[in-house]
Design an enzyme around this catalytic site. Structure first.
Site, PDB file in Angstrom:
ATOM      1  N   ASP A  19      38.983  36.742  35.622  1.00  0.00           N
ATOM      2  CA  ASP A  19      39.525  37.408  34.454  1.00  0.00           C
ATOM      3  C   ASP A  19      39.466  36.027  33.082  1.00  0.00           C
ATOM      4  O   ASP A  19      40.120  35.240  33.618  1.00  0.00           O
ATOM      5  CB  ASP A  19      40.552  37.705  34.857  1.00  0.00           C
ATOM      6  CG  ASP A  19      40.471  39.422  35.276  1.00  0.00           C
ATOM      7  OD1 ASP A  19      41.234  39.756  35.407  1.00  0.00           O
ATOM      8  OD2 ASP A  19      39.759  40.012  35.179  1.00  0.00           O
ATOM      9  N   THR A  20      39.043  35.616  32.204  1.00  0.00           N
ATOM     10  CA  THR A  20      38.310  35.015  31.073  1.00  0.00           C
ATOM     11  C   THR A  20      38.845  35.554  29.724  1.00  0.00           C
ATOM     12  O   THR A  20      39.624  36.416  29.456  1.00  0.00           O
ATOM     13  CB  THR A  20      36.885  35.447  31.193  1.00  0.00           C
ATOM     14  OG1 THR A  20      36.300  35.250  32.566  1.00  0.00           O
ATOM     15  CG2 THR A  20      36.192  34.987  30.084  1.00  0.00           C
TER      16      THR A  20
END
Length: 588
Positions: A399-400
């Site tokens: 998740d970024t």
């Protein structure tokens, strides 16, 4: 009246009684897929807003405080790089579910002086003392590296990437770039919706024995001191992270890799039985890399080389270009079918050929050639699903969070930064207030695999910034965050802009698809034809036709990524943000 005095002056009764519902679990009325957004007087009916326009600069990030900080840096005379570093530091505090100084960082930027697209690889390597044999001994039941804990941790590359960018393109003093993040971490800020949701889910994961995390006490002490994580709107503070930021601000980028921070990191891993050392940290260096490009219907789209998956977007677009996507129709079953098949073919190559170039020579020129794209496109049928999809046969030779900033001088920065799986490994070093990434999970353990684990090697990376030029001029800095959704989302956005002539905000707000299946760079096999996730906004007729083709459909919420973009027009910028996230786009 200052902020603290204002809060103190609000009567306690104002906070008592029934709280407003902040999630679907608390208010089932919010979960109504048959209810859609209100009507706009102009623009696409599904668009959430219009772009932000400005003459001098723009910023789009996944958190309002980060966007505001970037604009303030630009107004103070900072470059787009200065503003990007500042925004990233704020995101590390405000959006720790996606990023932080414990993660990696990649960027592409348009340099107005050299008139080139430049690339930077800020990804770290595996610990030198953690062997392949040890990884195999600790592998999970599927024979893969565990998702959490010390085996998944690689050297964080973000801070050195910031430092490297600033050394070349910074205008303001380095220490000034951290002041907004330090202030927010010390004073606190309300937790935004997505962060509240994902911190809560992280707490449940990190405290499960089957997650194999060596210690979760540091996470719990910071994020759930009373056994509960903060809800949306509750004020959260992180003075330990503020201290870490002060050390970096005063000592420069290398202060993360040498000195007090490195000493604490090494002591922490010794305490919990991990492998990261000061020597691993000191050896880390960011690399300038040469971006690659393909031409999609007159627009040059750029991507970073491996160990990033940036070239997957380019492969997808090359295959899609072989078909009349516009003639098939916007959001039609044939359009989505051909796009998904292009994804499946490109992702098989991703699983076979993408790895650290210091350990494996990828056949990049062949993978990006139009001739190869035509071969791959010829496999796609309009009346049936390709089964199975497989990688191409290469020639015998060896998740970024995403955000973008543009400044008055024409520099545009496309930057992405991540801890990988949500908040990361679950491990937070004593007294430093951040979590380590778990990028090391993305190595393979099979003999002969290009991405096989090795000490001192960079794992395959999912995070990719996007960029586009036309006629040698920059036109678009953009990205779609979210693991394997990133190239899938980038290709959909480019097609929306070019094939269907959508506006910048409309191109991101349009309903998306996300395909899961096939082979992974870790060696995991997810099966064929996989699962096709469709957002609720995809027309019912399209869903019906795709199901009749044989696609297994799964309306899975939350897997469709997060989009931010800046579009350059003569003498002005437009900025757009993601309606699926908590962000804001501003321009001035």
């Amino acid at each position: 009246m200052n902020r603290r005095n204002f809060i103190a002056a609000v009567p306690a009764a104002a906070f008592s009684g029934r709280a407003f519902a902040t999630s679907r679990q608390e208010n089932p009325v919010r979960d109504r897929p048959d209810v859609h957004g209100g009507d706009r007087i102009d623009g696409a009916t599904w668009a959430s807003r219009s772009p932000a326009w400005g003459l001098h600069g723009a910023a789009a990030t996944a958190h309002p405080l980060a966007t505001l900080a970037a604009i303030e840096i630009l107004k103070a005379g900072g470059s787009a790089v200065d503003a990007a570093v500042c925004a990233n530091a704020v995101l590390g505090f405000g959006e720790p579910i996606s990023c932080g100084v414990g993660g990696d960082c990649f960027a592409m930027l348009w340099d107005p002086k050299s008139r080139k697209v430049l690339g930077i690889n800020g990804s770290g390597r595996s610990p030198k003392t953690l062997t392949l044999a040890e990884q195999r001994k600790r592998a999970n039941a599927k024979g893969l590296i565990n998702s959490y804990g010390a085996v998944s941790v690689s050297v964080p590359g973000a801070v050195d990437a910031w430092w490297t960018l600033h050394q070349r393109f910074g205008k303001l003093p380095w220490k000034d770039l951290f002041q907004p993040a330090i202030r927010h971490a010390e004073e606190g800020a309300p937790v935004v919706q997505n962060v509240a949701f994902y911190v809560g889910s992280s707490e449940r994961i990190f405290n499960k024995p089957e997650s194999h995390i060596e210690e979760a006490a540091n996470f719990n002490a910071l994020w759930a001191p009373d056994g509960k994580t903060p809800r949306e709107g509750e004020v959260f503070r992180n003075p330990m992270l503020a201290h870490t930021y002060r050390l970096i601000a005063e000592g420069g980028g290398r202060a993360f890799y040498e000195g007090e921070i490195a000493d604490r990191i090494e002591a922490y891993f010794k305490r919990i039985g991990g492998w990261m050392t000061k020597a691993d940290l000191a050896a880390h260096q960011t690399e300038w890399v040469e971006p690659h490009s393909i031409n999609y219907r007159g627009t040059d789209v750029w991507g970073l080389p491996p160990n990033s998956q940036g070239l997957v977007t380019l492969q997808m677009l090359n295959i899609m270009e072989q078909f009349d996507i516009k003639g098939m129709g916007f959001q039609s079953a044939m359009t989505l079918h051909h796009e998904v098949e292009a994804k499946r073919l490109a992702f098989e190559d991703r699983a076979r050929f993408y790895a650290d170039p210091n350990f494996y020579k990828q056949p990049t020129e062949w993978l990006l050639s139009k001739a190869y794209a035509k071969q791959r496109a010829a496999l796609i049928r309009s009346d049936k699903i390709l089964d199975p999809a497989y990688a191409g046969q290469a020639p015998s030779h060896g998740d970024t969070t995403y955000f973008t900033v543009a400044d008055k001088d024409g520099m545009m920065v496309s930057q992405i930064q991540s801890n990988y799986r949500g908040m990361g490994s679950g491990l937070m070093p004593d007294g430093l207030g951040f979590m380590f990434q778990n990028r090391g999970e993305l190595f393979a353990l099979q003999d002969g695999h290009p991405n096989i684990y090795a000490p001192g090697k960079r794992p395959f990376q999912t995070i990719i910034p996007g960029f586009a030029t036309r006629g040698g001029e920059p036109v678009l800095s953009f990205g779609v965050m979210g693991g394997d959704m990133q190239p899938q989302g980038q290709a959909q956005v480019i097609s929306n802009l070019i094939d269907f002539d959508l506006g910048l905000q409309e191109a991101g707000d349009a309903p998306r698809w996300h395909h899961e299946g096939g082979n992974e760079p870790t060696g995991e096999q997810l099966g064929n034809p996989g699962k096709l996730n469709l957002e609720t906004g995809v027309p019912d007729a399209t869903k019906k036709a795709l199901a009749e083709l044989g696609w297994p459909l799964a309306p899975n919420p939350g897997v469709y990524g997060g989009y931010e973009a800046i579009q350059r027009h003569p003498g002005r910028y437009a900025a757009a943000t993601e309606m699926r996230k908590d962000g804001t786009a501003l321009a001035y």
